[in-house]
Scaffold this active site. Sequence first.
Site, PDB file in Angstrom:
ATOM      1  N   LYS A 162       0.811  -1.221   0.000  1.00 62.50           N
ATOM      2  CA  LYS A 162       0.000   0.000   0.000  1.00 62.50           C
ATOM      3  C   LYS A 162       0.847   1.274   0.000  1.00 62.50           C
ATOM      4  O   LYS A 162       0.462   2.276  -0.610  1.00 62.50           O
ATOM      5  CB  LYS A 162      -0.977  -0.018   1.172  1.00 62.50           C
ATOM      6  CG  LYS A 162      -2.053  -1.088   1.027  1.00 62.50           C
ATOM      7  CD  LYS A 162      -3.114  -0.994   2.102  1.00 62.50           C
ATOM      8  CE  LYS A 162      -4.185  -2.049   1.893  1.00 62.50           C
ATOM      9  NZ  LYS A 162      -5.291  -1.941   2.887  1.00 62.50           N
TER      10      LYS A 162
ATOM     11  N   ASP B 241     -10.160   2.451   1.688  1.00 61.76           N
ATOM     12  CA  ASP B 241     -10.289   1.818   3.005  1.00 61.76           C
ATOM     13  C   ASP B 241     -10.956   2.772   3.996  1.00 61.76           C
ATOM     14  O   ASP B 241     -11.691   2.343   4.886  1.00 61.76           O
ATOM     15  CB  ASP B 241      -8.923   1.410   3.546  1.00 61.76           C
ATOM     16  CG  ASP B 241      -8.374   0.159   2.885  1.00 61.76           C
ATOM     17  OD1 ASP B 241      -9.186  -0.630   2.348  1.00 61.76           O
ATOM     18  OD2 ASP B 241      -7.148  -0.030   2.904  1.00 61.76           O
TER      19      ASP B 241
END
Length: 284
Positions: free
Chosen positions: A74, A110
């Site tokens: 990420k 997210d």
Amino acid sequence: MAADPITPRLAAVIGWPVKHSLSPLLHRTWAAREGVNGHYIPVAAEPTYEAFARACDALRTLGFAGCNVTLPHKEHALRYAASATPRAEKAGAANMLTFAPDGPKADNSDIAGFAAALRETASELEPGRAMVLGAGGAARAVVLALAEMGFSPIVVANRSRDKADAVAALAKRAAAIDWEAREEPLAGAAVLVNATSLGMTGAPPLEISLDRLPKKAVVAEIIYAPLETPLLDAARARGNRTADGLSMLLHQAAFGYRAWLGEKAVVDADIRRVLEAEIARRAA
């Protein structure tokens, strides 16, 4: 984006490991529902920036519209991107890359995914103190989501105190505490979130007593293997409402589907049953 029945739309998820990901099944199910000629595949890229960049370069060459990014890439995704949304920049991590003509664009769904999962569980929940366990990329997204939703103060506990300090610095009214003190802030808390891998299949258990947590508080997990973690079981047994990691997965994935494959990424009981059945099959 209008569905094209002839030209395939291509997307992927990159991680290491990645074979456990439910994202391919989820996106393929959404595409089949909508009648979209869409394909979504898992791509394993070893845990280095160089391996991640090579995988992304290959996907772009092959005409992929974008990809989801999971552990441990990420932060690599943010580095690879030509531009990033303010949310991704603030989180210091991205779970989405859209391959645009002017370069890869990074985003972090997210944050919105966790917020949607929490609202789904308790739409009337009044923001108050929030307790977050963990200090990785998921914890950063959780803290930013809680701050956007008005939760205050936010308390972060992690085995590594310096990492907890860094995550707490993301929100104005957030503070870090030592891992050993993680049960103290539960008194009067509105939300408890386990953003660690503790309790995941194959990982050590999360050791925490919920005795101080109010019964009206919500307990949330970010992991979905197992779907029913010991933490969620303990919370439900004492009357707390819960949000499992599958809810967050579903809601965050909808952003990528709509960006790359189609338009109608509906999160409902049917799509949840599909993924629950797959989780049960893998556990058997």
